[in-house]
Enzyme design. Sequence first.
Site, PDB file in Angstrom:
ATOM      1  CG  ASP A  64      -2.139   0.939   0.959  1.00 16.17           C
ATOM      2  OD1 ASP A  64      -2.091   1.755   0.014  1.00 16.17           O
ATOM      3  OD2 ASP A  64      -3.108   0.870   1.728  1.00 16.17           O
TER       4      ASP A  64
HETATM    5  C1  BGC Z   1      -5.035   3.336   0.076  1.00 21.06           C
HETATM    6  C2  BGC Z   1      -5.169   2.346  -1.058  1.00 21.06           C
HETATM    7  C3  BGC Z   1      -5.036   3.053  -2.375  1.00 21.06           C
HETATM    8  C4  BGC Z   1      -3.702   3.790  -2.419  1.00 21.06           C
HETATM    9  C5  BGC Z   1      -3.476   4.527  -3.719  1.00 21.06           C
HETATM   10  C6  BGC Z   1      -3.783   4.202  -0.068  1.00 21.06           C
HETATM   11  O1  BGC Z   1      -3.812   5.239   0.829  1.00 21.06           O
HETATM   12  O2  BGC Z   1      -5.028   2.662   1.303  1.00 21.06           O
HETATM   13  O3  BGC Z   1      -6.410   1.683  -0.978  1.00 21.06           O
HETATM   14  O4  BGC Z   1      -5.155   2.155  -3.436  1.00 21.06           O
HETATM   15  O5  BGC Z   1      -3.668   4.720  -1.354  1.00 21.06           O
HETATM   16  O6  BGC Z   1      -4.321   5.607  -3.845  1.00 21.06           O
END
Ligand code: BGC
Length: 714
Positions: A243
Amino acid sequence: MVFDIERVISEMTVDEKISFLVGVGLLSLPNNPAPRVKGAAGETRPIERLGIPGMVLADGPAGLRIDPERENDENKYHATAFPVETMLAATWNRNLLRKVGEAMGEEVKEYGVDILLAPAINIHRNPLCGRNFEYYSEDPLLTGEMAASFVEGVQSQGVGACLKHFVVNEQETNRMTVDTIVSERALREIYLKPFEIAIKKAKPWTVMSSYNKLNGKYTSQNKWLLKDVLRDEWGFDGLVMTDWFAGDNAAEQIKSWNDLLMPGNTYQIFKHRRPEIEEIKEAYERGEITDEMLNERVRTILKVLVKTPSFKGYNYSNKPNLDEHAKVSYEAGCEGVVLLKNENTLPLSPDTKIALFGTGQIETIRGGTGSGETHPRYTINFLDGAIEKGLNVDMELAEFYRKKVSDFRAKDYVITKGQWGEDIVPKLPQDFISEEDIEKYALRNDVGIFIITRISGEGVDRKLEKGDFYLADDEISIMSKLSTAFRKHGKKFVVVLNIGSPIEVESWKNLCDAILLVWQPGQEAGRIFADVISGKVNPSGKLPTTFPKRYEDVPSRSFPGEPKDNPQVVVYDEDIYVGYRYYDTFRIEPAFEFGFGLSYTTFEYSNLKLHRDGGDIVVTFEVKNTGNMVGKEVAQIYVRAPKGKIDKPYQELKGFEKTKLLEPGETQKMEIRVPVSSLASFNGHCWVVEKGEYEIRVGASSRDIRLVGKYVLD
Ligand code: BGC
């Protein structure tokens, strides 16, 4: 020329390999490359010398999240806003999930994106998790099945899906550091299960490891999770990405089989972190990261990359079929609406005079905030939807609300921008209509409808406060006035819930004659609302998550962890007793149970038969539409295990199927397979199916069991 992955790996330098494992950095930061698709969440590094393009990755679960506007460009880049995932799960309709996936996948492809960062499949452990709207359900089977169909749909378009967040990321509070402590049994039966189901059924191209720790180790730095379970046990052969900015050690991530570190250049945001590339290089020089490891990670990424539109040089149109997808969004929304209560009130007959109350008729919530946000061409609010569909709405009241909302936003409740450019939207008051006016509207209309809205989003959990989990004082006061006024004149009073996750309903549900849960239904909100209340569409959604009577009844008492003021550790001490597994086993009455949802028609279940076919118990029965409206029913199979060595919940969902649209009097033969292996519990070491007599319970909800059969396993 064919792209020979092994040859390319052999031609890459060590530095190229290392940098290939790290994304290009947050695309919105000035020092990083300009984004290929504005608003996408990330890109991987191209290596031009070797003919390797970068991949574009973008969110999210309710529709592709990219910026609709670009500098010096007249064109718009809107994407369809679909219902939030919880609402999609409320359809219990695999075909529909596939269709939504196909539509989103087409937008992904036609906007030049390679990987959609969805579906999100964490579990509704607690109603206050700020991102529950982005997740399907409290049940692992329903979650896994919905995800599998969605992934199949997305990937049928030649782009990749991403299962996230792997794993036990059931809260937003301190999500980047919190340590989730969970037994291996609960982990495997509840939290890993949806990933396992979706991976085995739909082969997603990618998985995103989560922010949190699992039993002491960041999930992105946990080899047991990413290698032993994910790849060796389940056979996952796609790539794992972190993530965004997750974990605390890039070298550990690479060693633990986390192939890709996203978005890269974490130090630009988190000043205490060092460049990932340097960390990996040093570990390589120390011999901790070997050539073999680097090759393996590079190979895994390349295997996904060669399938992408970017690699194939796909000439995307920037013109996805938004008109067609609006229909899919509408259809999915219509099937996800859940009718929670209906005392001879809905549907409204065509000439019914409707008084619409609540600022939510104007500021209808289409979805939540954060990376699950969407930027559609429009959102049809409830008022405009009702007008467009020709409902007999009290226009004086409607204009009063329009004016009121615009005055509020111009003066005392101005919408401002937050740190990330997100909207900060102060909550509007609700109790501003005089009693005389209420009386006037109650006298001249046939029904009063009050809309309650809630919004939540990434980064913060919801609050156990008035205005969030509980109704605000002014919501309660206006509802009481409306209820009294309409009922006094023999008129009906309806509440519409435009929310992403459960709120407290028990204390006020008697104030109204009907409750319609329209969730956060995406851009077609008003049309869906209008067609369901008028009966053009018969609601067929069922709850994918329990509405508890009281927050105190919720089993996850430790949410969001200890110490209370700054949680470092969250212990999942309710273990496998999540959602209905808890309420049913410990005999706690919910306000509305898992699987519940009314219809404008009635269904009769009959003729249950069980037989064995290979590894499956085949459950057959019939569902008949015994009312006088066309409708669909979601038939659910719960299994009650015999008393054995392992503690089991009272019952568990083991199968479900939605009927087709049944005409009055029409019967459908249902056949649902329950694999015997799915009855297994994890006893701490392995999966065990105990022998004995299993009860096969076929129901219209988890507490409305219509047929019961016995099946003996020996
Ligand atoms: C989130 C993810 C997301 C990623 C990219 C993160 O903060 O937890 O779900 O895909 O950002 O935007």
